[in-house]
Motif scaffolding. Structure first.
Motif, PDB file in Angstrom:
ATOM      1  N   ASP A   1      -2.667  -4.185   6.414  1.00 57.74           N
ATOM      2  CA  ASP A   1      -2.836  -4.363   4.964  1.00 57.74           C
ATOM      3  C   ASP A   1      -3.123  -5.813   4.592  1.00 57.74           C
ATOM      4  O   ASP A   1      -3.390  -6.102   3.428  1.00 57.74           O
TER       5      ASP A   1
ATOM      6  N   SER B   1       0.839  -1.196   0.000  1.00 54.89           N
ATOM      7  CA  SER B   1       0.000   0.000   0.000  1.00 54.89           C
ATOM      8  C   SER B   1       0.875   1.248   0.000  1.00 54.89           C
ATOM      9  O   SER B   1       2.065   1.200   0.373  1.00 54.89           O
ATOM     10  N   GLN B   2       0.299   2.368  -0.398  1.00 49.89           N
ATOM     11  CA  GLN B   2       1.058   3.623  -0.440  1.00 49.89           C
ATOM     12  C   GLN B   2       1.553   4.020   0.955  1.00 49.89           C
ATOM     13  O   GLN B   2       2.689   4.488   1.115  1.00 49.89           O
TER      14      GLN B   2
END
Length: 547
Positions: free
Chosen positions: A166, A137-138
């Motif tokens: 996540d 994920s960012q």
């Protein structure tokens, strides 16, 4: 209990009431059968926090909770998690059925969480996967690449917790942990020490997320309290609808506050300075609040909030006295008109102010904001002018549409004339694009006019008369102009010694000859003037003079 952060565990006992504070997030309530002193409530609250994995507010017996019908504005941390900047109305997801929870029953249900749990046993680790096959994920990527983080152990805990949230397994999370490019990883003297610290962080902060994510799925079903419709296909968003279904739906008719001029939604009223915009806005407010006439139309009565942000109370009182009958007994009841001379910016609490008024009003119908400049948010560095203009009005347009209310925002127009009246509104097309309707108050050689166009109003242009603060409608601008021109032509022919050519008439009345030929033909057809010969016209009472 925030599903978007993973701070949610299983519920030890069925709650009496559940509020949905934002999509996927809820607040369950247990209503006790007897009052508790803070000293007795505190251990229960702390045990409940440990049982559910919720945030610190659960353990705080003085915490102020959300109220149904109010707005939940996301803070900076929520925005960073990807929450929409738009506020969400707090709703009741599971209504209270009138039952109470026994304090003893909840105490028994929380028995295993009544004391702090010991640290879980260390995790068993298998083979690590190739990091190239893992999706990150960012937020996790930013944490892995961070430099100058300060407390390395605290940052490592954040990395482990985010990777767990996540959905990564312990092996995948460790592989990503060891592949970090930030300088915090280099501060471990050996890879073994990095692995050991990861194991500590994962055991304490990460492992709980797998169980909590599963628990949240069950909780989300209870919060939603309704079956999830099956989409026609996996690619259709929830906002989409097929045309056949749409055709079969019934919608209430558009609500008009001033018939033909102002409908539900966002309306911009633009005009030059000192032309009388505020007089017109106040006249509309009085008409709606009292159920009276304005612009030649009768208004249905309702509550109005008029924000006169460039005025003070003394000036408002003077204007009210000017517009109302001088005899007090003849004045309408204006208790449904609320006036205010101050307001926060649109991005600084204005919507909350409007929502509070709406909830308190018996029959909210209209909000008038005079002027836009007083509530407009500052332009952000990342916005161009169009984006800033559109973003400035979008919250007002959305709020008006959601509650089927009319919001009229008063603003200025450009100094230069434009072929399209909408182009006269000061600013970019972002302002007119965000609005549902636009009204432009203007004055030219023919006098003052009000032009209107919108999604729910037909294009119109009315000729107006302004007299001592009062606006009145003379009629459609084209018809009024035509009537005035016809009177000018008749006067010119009546004063003439003989018949006149179109050029002679145009010179006398100061109008272009090209525009006059069509009018003269219509006046002859209507019997208003006489065509005595080719290119010569006369007044009906002077047809004997043809020289």
């Amino acid at each position: 209990m925030d599903g978007d952060t993973g701070k949610i565990g299983d519920l030890p006992i069925e709650p009496n009431l559940i509020l949905e504070t934002s999509p996927g997030n809820g607040q369950p309530f247990w209503l006790f059968d007897r009052p508790l002193k803070p000293a007795e409530a505190k251990p229960l609250a702390e045990a409940l926090k440990r049982a559910t994995g919720s945030d610190n507010g659960t353990a705080d017996v003085t915490h102020v909770w959300r109220v149904p019908g109010t707005l939940n504005w996301p803070n900076r941390k929520k925005l960073e998690r990807g929450r929409s900047p738009d506020p969400v109305c707090v709703t009741v997801a599971q209504a209270w059925a009138g039952e109470l929870t026994s304090v003893e029953a909840l105490t028994d249900a929380l028995a295993s969480w009544s004391t702090t749990h010991a640290e879980p046993a260390p995790i068993a680790m298998g083979d690590l996967p190739d990091v190239a096959s893992l999706k990150v994920s960012q937020k996790a990527a930013r944490l892995l690449a961070a430099n100058d983080v300060g407390d390395r152990s605290a940052h490592a805990a954040s990395v482990a917790e985010q990777l767990a949230f996540d959905g990564h397994t312990a092996e995948a999370a460790l592989a990503l942990f060891l592949s970090a490019t930030g300088d915090w990883l280099a501060r471990y003297t050996t890879e073994e020490r990095a692995k050991a610290d990861f194991a500590r962080c994962w055991t304490k902060h990460g492992a709980k997320h797998g169980e909590q994510r599963a628990a949240w799925s069950a909780m989300a079903g209870r919060v939603a309290n309704k079956p999830t419709p099956k989409p026609a296909n996996d690619n259709r968003p929830s906002t989409a609808i097929d045309a056949q279904t749409l055709l079969s739906m019934d919608f209430p008719p558009v609500a008009y506050v001033v018939p033909g001029a102002i409908a539900e939604g966002l309306t911009i009223l633009g005009g030059r300075p000192k032309l009388g915009k505020s007089w017109l806005a106040l006249a509309v407010a009085i008409a709606v609040a009292s159920g009276g006439p304005v612009l030649g139309q009768h208004c249905d009565q309702g509550d109005v909030l008029y924000m006169a942000l460039e005025d003070n109370r003394r000036r408002l009182q003077d204007r009210l006295r000017t517009l109302l009958p001088s005899v007090k007994q003849l004045r309408p009841d204006l208790s449904r008109l609320e006036l205010d001379t101050e307001a926060p910016k649109i991005d600084g609490g204005l919507i909350d102010r409007l929502e509070a008024w709406r909830l308190a009003a018996a029959n909210p119908r209209m909000v008038i904001i005079d002027t836009l400049a007083m509530v407009r948010p500052a332009k952000k560095k990342t916005q161009d002018s169009y984006e800033a203009d559109y973003a400035a009005l979008s919250p007002l347009q959305k709020w008006a549409g959601e509650h089927r209310l009319a919001v009229m925002v008063v603003t200025h127009v450009r100094k230069m004339e434009a072929s399209d009246p909408l182009e006269m509104i000061s600013g970019t097309n972002g302002l007119t694009g965000a609005a549902d309707s636009i009204l432009v108050l203007n004055r030219d050689a023919d006098g003052p006019k009000l032009y209107g166009r919108g999604r729910d109003i037909e294009e119109m242009e009315k000729a107006l008369l302004f007299d001592n603060g009062r606006w009145s409608v003379l009629g459609d601008a084209v018809e009024v102009k035509r009537s005035a021109e016809r009177r000018q032509v008749l006067a010119a022919l009546e004063d003439a010694l003989g018949s006149m050519s179109p050029a002679d008439i145009a010179k006398v009345i100061g109008k272009p000859k090209a525009n006059l030929n069509v009018l003269l033909t219509k006046m002859v057809k209507d019997g208003e003037i006489v065509k005595v010969s080719y290119g010569l016209y006369a007044h009906p009472g002077k047809t004997g003079n043809t020289d």
